[in-house]
Design an enzyme around this catalytic site. Structure first.
Site, PDB file in Angstrom:
ATOM      1  N   ASP A   1       0.807  -1.227   0.000  1.00  0.00           N
ATOM      2  CA  ASP A   1       0.000   0.000   0.000  1.00  0.00           C
ATOM      3  C   ASP A   1       0.836   1.270   0.000  1.00  0.00           C
ATOM      4  O   ASP A   1       0.434   2.299   0.557  1.00  0.00           O
ATOM      5  CB  ASP A   1      -0.971   0.013   1.204  1.00  0.00           C
ATOM      6  CG  ASP A   1      -1.862  -1.195   1.220  1.00  0.00           C
ATOM      7  OD1 ASP A   1      -2.256  -1.640   0.133  1.00  0.00           O
ATOM      8  OD2 ASP A   1      -2.151  -1.712   2.320  1.00  0.00           O
TER       9      ASP A   1
ATOM     10  N   LYS B   1       1.820   2.014  -5.156  1.00  0.00           N
ATOM     11  CA  LYS B   1       2.371   1.409  -6.382  1.00  0.00           C
ATOM     12  C   LYS B   1       1.452   1.654  -7.567  1.00  0.00           C
ATOM     13  O   LYS B   1       1.911   1.886  -8.681  1.00  0.00           O
ATOM     14  CB  LYS B   1       2.566  -0.104  -6.177  1.00  0.00           C
ATOM     15  CG  LYS B   1       3.537  -0.443  -5.066  1.00  0.00           C
ATOM     16  CD  LYS B   1       3.639  -1.949  -4.858  1.00  0.00           C
ATOM     17  CE  LYS B   1       2.372  -2.551  -4.299  1.00  0.00           C
ATOM     18  NZ  LYS B   1       2.068  -2.167  -2.901  1.00  0.00           N
TER      19      LYS B   1
ATOM     20  N   GLY C   1      -4.581  -4.367  -3.664  1.00  0.00           N
ATOM     21  CA  GLY C   1      -5.613  -3.350  -3.851  1.00  0.00           C
ATOM     22  C   GLY C   1      -4.924  -2.063  -4.216  1.00  0.00           C
ATOM     23  O   GLY C   1      -4.204  -1.499  -3.400  1.00  0.00           O
ATOM     24  N   HIS C   2      -5.054  -1.656  -5.473  1.00  0.00           N
ATOM     25  CA  HIS C   2      -4.347  -0.469  -5.941  1.00  0.00           C
ATOM     26  C   HIS C   2      -5.365   0.593  -6.336  1.00  0.00           C
ATOM     27  O   HIS C   2      -6.209   0.352  -7.199  1.00  0.00           O
ATOM     28  CB  HIS C   2      -3.477  -0.797  -7.159  1.00  0.00           C
ATOM     29  CG  HIS C   2      -2.439  -1.844  -6.881  1.00  0.00           C
ATOM     30  ND1 HIS C   2      -1.705  -2.451  -7.865  1.00  0.00           N
ATOM     31  CD2 HIS C   2      -2.010  -2.391  -5.724  1.00  0.00           C
ATOM     32  CE1 HIS C   2      -0.871  -3.330  -7.322  1.00  0.00           C
ATOM     33  NE2 HIS C   2      -1.051  -3.317  -6.027  1.00  0.00           N
TER      34      HIS C   2
ATOM     35  N   GLN D   1       1.865  -6.183  -3.193  1.00  0.00           N
ATOM     36  CA  GLN D   1       2.370  -6.275  -1.810  1.00  0.00           C
ATOM     37  C   GLN D   1       3.675  -5.473  -1.634  1.00  0.00           C
ATOM     38  O   GLN D   1       3.814  -4.430  -2.236  1.00  0.00           O
ATOM     39  CB  GLN D   1       2.550  -7.741  -1.381  1.00  0.00           C
ATOM     40  CG  GLN D   1       1.242  -8.508  -1.279  1.00  0.00           C
ATOM     41  CD  GLN D   1       0.663  -8.930  -2.605  1.00  0.00           C
ATOM     42  OE1 GLN D   1       1.341  -9.531  -3.427  1.00  0.00           O
ATOM     43  NE2 GLN D   1      -0.587  -8.621  -2.868  1.00  0.00           N
TER      44      GLN D   1
ATOM     45  N   ASP E   1      -8.907  -1.141   8.605  1.00  0.00           N
ATOM     46  CA  ASP E   1      -8.059   0.011   8.915  1.00  0.00           C
ATOM     47  C   ASP E   1      -6.605  -0.443   8.864  1.00  0.00           C
ATOM     48  O   ASP E   1      -6.267  -1.526   9.341  1.00  0.00           O
ATOM     49  CB  ASP E   1      -8.348   0.511  10.340  1.00  0.00           C
ATOM     50  CG  ASP E   1      -9.499   1.511  10.348  1.00  0.00           C
ATOM     51  OD1 ASP E   1      -9.962   1.886   9.262  1.00  0.00           O
ATOM     52  OD2 ASP E   1      -9.910   1.899  11.459  1.00  0.00           O
TER      53      ASP E   1
HETATM   54  P1  GDP Z   1      -0.776   0.264  -3.576  1.00  0.00           P
HETATM   55  O1  GDP Z   1      -1.422  -0.970  -3.077  1.00  0.00           O
HETATM   56  O2  GDP Z   1       0.682   0.313  -3.316  1.00  0.00           O
HETATM   57  O3  GDP Z   1      -1.111   0.566  -5.018  1.00  0.00           O
HETATM   58  O4  GDP Z   1      -1.394   1.462  -2.733  1.00  0.00           O
HETATM   59  P2  GDP Z   1      -2.940   1.678  -2.360  1.00  0.00           P
HETATM   60  O5  GDP Z   1      -3.675   2.145  -3.582  1.00  0.00           O
HETATM   61  O6  GDP Z   1      -3.478   0.503  -1.623  1.00  0.00           O
HETATM   62  O7  GDP Z   1      -2.823   2.842  -1.288  1.00  0.00           O
HETATM   63  C1  GDP Z   1      -2.252   4.061  -1.588  1.00  0.00           C
HETATM   64  C2  GDP Z   1      -3.310   5.163  -1.402  1.00  0.00           C
HETATM   65  O8  GDP Z   1      -2.652   6.419  -1.377  1.00  0.00           O
HETATM   66  C3  GDP Z   1      -4.319   5.261  -2.530  1.00  0.00           C
HETATM   67  O9  GDP Z   1      -5.555   5.671  -1.988  1.00  0.00           O
HETATM   68  C4  GDP Z   1      -3.737   6.331  -3.445  1.00  0.00           C
HETATM   69  O10 GDP Z   1      -4.740   7.029  -4.194  1.00  0.00           O
HETATM   70  C5  GDP Z   1      -3.104   7.244  -2.437  1.00  0.00           C
HETATM   71  N1  GDP Z   1      -1.919   7.963  -2.889  1.00  0.00           N
HETATM   72  C6  GDP Z   1      -0.891   7.522  -3.688  1.00  0.00           C
HETATM   73  N2  GDP Z   1       0.083   8.447  -3.755  1.00  0.00           N
HETATM   74  C7  GDP Z   1      -0.316   9.480  -2.990  1.00  0.00           C
HETATM   75  C8  GDP Z   1       0.274  10.722  -2.618  1.00  0.00           C
HETATM   76  O11 GDP Z   1       1.393  11.071  -3.017  1.00  0.00           O
HETATM   77  N3  GDP Z   1      -0.449  11.526  -1.763  1.00  0.00           N
HETATM   78  C9  GDP Z   1      -1.674  11.179  -1.283  1.00  0.00           C
HETATM   79  N4  GDP Z   1      -2.302  12.005  -0.442  1.00  0.00           N
HETATM   80  N5  GDP Z   1      -2.246  10.009  -1.604  1.00  0.00           N
HETATM   81  C10 GDP Z   1      -1.581   9.182  -2.438  1.00  0.00           C
HETATM   82  P1  IMO Z   2      -0.976  -4.196  -2.157  1.00  0.00           P
HETATM   83  O1  IMO Z   2      -0.554  -4.739  -3.499  1.00  0.00           O
HETATM   84  C1  IMO Z   2      -0.989  -4.706   2.170  1.00  0.00           C
HETATM   85  C2  IMO Z   2      -1.102  -8.822   3.681  1.00  0.00           C
HETATM   86  C3  IMO Z   2      -2.365  -9.298   4.384  1.00  0.00           C
HETATM   87  C4  IMO Z   2      -1.773 -10.280   5.371  1.00  0.00           C
HETATM   88  C5  IMO Z   2      -0.638 -10.932   4.573  1.00  0.00           C
HETATM   89  C6  IMO Z   2      -0.994 -12.260   3.946  1.00  0.00           C
HETATM   90  O2  IMO Z   2      -2.267  -3.460  -2.190  1.00  0.00           O
HETATM   91  O3  IMO Z   2       0.128  -3.442  -1.524  1.00  0.00           O
HETATM   92  P2  IMO Z   2      -2.475 -12.938   1.850  1.00  0.00           P
HETATM   93  O4  IMO Z   2      -3.946 -12.760   1.578  1.00  0.00           O
HETATM   94  O5  IMO Z   2      -1.582 -12.321   0.829  1.00  0.00           O
HETATM   95  O6  IMO Z   2      -2.119 -14.373   2.136  1.00  0.00           O
HETATM   96  O7  IMO Z   2      -2.221 -12.160   3.240  1.00  0.00           O
HETATM   97  O8  IMO Z   2      -0.306  -9.990   3.551  1.00  0.00           O
HETATM   98  N1  IMO Z   2      -1.322  -8.280   2.331  1.00  0.00           N
HETATM   99  C7  IMO Z   2      -1.252  -6.979   2.025  1.00  0.00           C
HETATM  100  N2  IMO Z   2      -1.033  -5.897   2.802  1.00  0.00           N
HETATM  101  N3  IMO Z   2      -1.110  -4.551   0.839  1.00  0.00           N
HETATM  102  C8  IMO Z   2      -1.292  -5.624   0.039  1.00  0.00           C
HETATM  103  O9  IMO Z   2      -1.300  -5.539  -1.315  1.00  0.00           O
HETATM  104  C9  IMO Z   2      -1.407  -6.903   0.621  1.00  0.00           C
HETATM  105  N4  IMO Z   2      -1.597  -8.155   0.142  1.00  0.00           N
HETATM  106  C10 IMO Z   2      -1.518  -8.979   1.185  1.00  0.00           C
HETATM  107  O10 IMO Z   2      -3.024  -8.231   5.030  1.00  0.00           O
HETATM  108  O11 IMO Z   2      -1.184  -9.584   6.442  1.00  0.00           O
HETATM  109 MG    MG Z   3      -2.904  -1.579  -1.774  1.00  0.00          MG
END
Ligand code: GDP
Ligand code: IMO
Ligand code: MG
Length: 427
Positions: free
Chosen positions: A13, A16, A40-41, A223, A303
């Site tokens: 998270d 990416k 989850g992106h 991840q 959360d």
């Molecule tokens: P990922 O799993 O690595 O793709 O990241 P996620 O999408 O799960 O979580 C990143 C969150 O931060 C998302 O809601 C993005 O829209 C948001 N985001 C990414 N870059 C920035 C940034 O530079 N500033 C802010 N405020 N939000 C960002």
């Molecule tokens: P992105 O790509 C954050 C965590 C789960 C759990 C552990 C194992 O959005 O960054 P799994 O279902 O993979 O066997 O769970 O890994 N986990 C993540 N945490 N971002 C993710 O993906 C994750 N994918 C798995 O919460 O702790």
């Molecule tokens: Mg994510």
């Protein structure tokens, strides 16, 4: 033959999806190489927000061919609903390629994930419940079902039989659940076959030919480094290799082809699920990071646990991935703190430790050693160049760069594509 790997430098998270989408306009292929719909992106394009789980974030860039590599685990029902969701919003997904060697997340893998977690009770991993671990376990145990198996009913039936043989014993005798019928699983999987067939390809050949032809290929990790099965905080990890080497095995491209490895690094730290997290905050600051940063899981709605930046982890990510650059995200979230603590080392049983300890027990005992950096109060979301940032924000970035061991080549100051400061170009 520019081949870039883009991966999470912390516990996932990091942003990416946004970083991949940003580069998507300048690359020819974006390839997922591991994980599945546990990812989850969130990608924000103009006033549109997209949540992607299985598909590479490059799918939103019209010129780019999205690829699901052999190292990914594919839940066909999730794949089809993600595709139709995008189609309904006018996104063209017809260029998608899926490796015939990618493994399928079957309904029984999802069941086993959920019952295993329930059985573990207090010792649970806190998985996403998407069947990821059991599907990779089947792959390693050589009882997995691959995408190509959908096109040979007799082989598929034999393989599902083999996979369910022991599982049904465990489900009925240990977990007190009903046995899963082979025929039902086979019918469900065959129902997906025709809908997916147009995408199935020899992606290893396609990608290597693309690199030969000087096309730009971006490998997008799911991840993050500390969730890696080999290099993460085992057993509180996912069941694949998000680290850079995973791009080679998960896409069938040799390590000599990779030209750049970009670590996505959040300006603070978050984690979802169980496991050690030295800089975790349980106070108002943690609550504020969660609120301002919108730190709620895209996949499970949980959360996220929040804490200050941990430079020990960032240094570790630089080392195990051979990072050439960092993309620092969410710097804007830190606006408003008078002072910002940064963890520069750990104290473990009274001793200062500069590097991530290899022993799980030591890591569980690690207490952060903080240095206080001066904060800033100016809105930075409109900054376009490094010089536009307030002096204290500049020195925060410079300190993180020195502590983490690789240049910070881009900085996110908001969720949108254009809310990015580009310092060194990636391509
Ligand atoms: P990922 O799993 O690595 O793709 O990241 P996620 O999408 O799960 O979580 C990143 C969150 O931060 C998302 O809601 C993005 O829209 C948001 N985001 C990414 N870059 C920035 C940034 O530079 N500033 C802010 N405020 N939000 C960002
Ligand atoms: P992105 O790509 C954050 C965590 C789960 C759990 C552990 C194992 O959005 O960054 P799994 O279902 O993979 O066997 O769970 O890994 N986990 C993540 N945490 N971002 C993710 O993906 C994750 N994918 C798995 O919460 O702790
Ligand atoms: Mg994510």
């Amino acid at each position: 033959m520019p081949a870039l790997v883009l991966l999470g430098a912390q516990w996932g998270d990091e942003g990416k999806g946004k970083a991949t989408d940003l580069l998507g306009g300048s690359v020819d292929y974006v390839v997922r190489y591991q994980g599945g719909n546990n990812a989850g992106h969130t990608v924000v394009v103009g006033d549109q927000k997209y949540a992607l789980h299985l598909l590479p974030s490059g799918i939103l860039s019209p010129g780019c061919t999205p690829v699901i590599g052999n190292g990914v685990v594919v839940d066909p029902s999730v794949l089809l609903s993600e595709l139709s969701g995008l189609n309904e919003r006018g996104v063209d997904t017809s260029k998608l390629l899926i490796s015939g060697n990618a493994h399928i997340i079957t309904p029984y893998n999802v069941t086993v994930d959920k019952v295993t977690e329930r059985f573990l009770g207090k010792r649970k991993i806190g998985t996403t419940g998407r069947g990821i671990g059991p599907t990779y376990a089947d792959k390693i145990n050589r009882v997995g079902i691959r995408v190509q198996d959908l096109y040979d009913e007799s082989i598929l039936t034999q393989k599902v039989e083999a996979a369910l043989d022991i599982k049904n014993q465990v489900l009925t005798k240990l977990y007190n659940r009903r046995a899963i019928a082979v025929g039902q699983v086979v019918d469900e999987l065959l129902g997906y076959a025709a809908q997916i067939e147009q995408y199935v390809a020899d992606t290893v050949l396609v990608l290597n030919q693309a690199l030969e032809a000087d096309k730009v290929v971006l490998f997008e990790g799911g991840q993050g480094t500390l969730l890696d099965i080999d290099h993460g905080t085992y057993p509180f990890v996912t069941s694949s290799n998000p680290t850079a080497g995973g791009a080679c095995t998960g896409a069938g491209v040799g390590p000599t082809k990779i030209s750049r490895v970009i670590g996505i690094l959040k300006a603070y730290t978050t984690r979802v699920g169980a496991g050690p997290f030295p800089t975790e905050l349980f106070d108002e600051d943690g609550e504020a990071l969660r609120r301002i940063g919108g730190e709620r899981g895209v996949t499970t709605g949980r959360d996220r646990r929040c804490g200050w930046f941990d430079a020990v982890i960032a240094r570790y990510a630089t080392r195990v991935n051979g990072l050439t650059d960092f993309f620092l995200t969410k710097l804007d979230v830190l606006t408003g703190w008078e002072q910002i603590p940064v963890c520069v080392a750990y104290e473990i049983d009274g001793k200062r430790v500069e590097e991530l300890p290899y022993s799980q027990t030591d890591f569980h005992h690690a207490k952060p050693v903080y240095e206080m950096l001066p904060g800033w109060s100016e809105d930075i979301s409109k900054a376009k160049t490094f010089a536009d940032l307030p002096k204290n924000a500049q020195s925060y970035v410079k300190s993180l760069e020195e502590l983490s061991g690789a240049p910070i080549s881009a900085i996110g100051v908001g969720p949108g594509r254009d809310e990015t400061i580009e310092i060194n170009s990636f391509i």
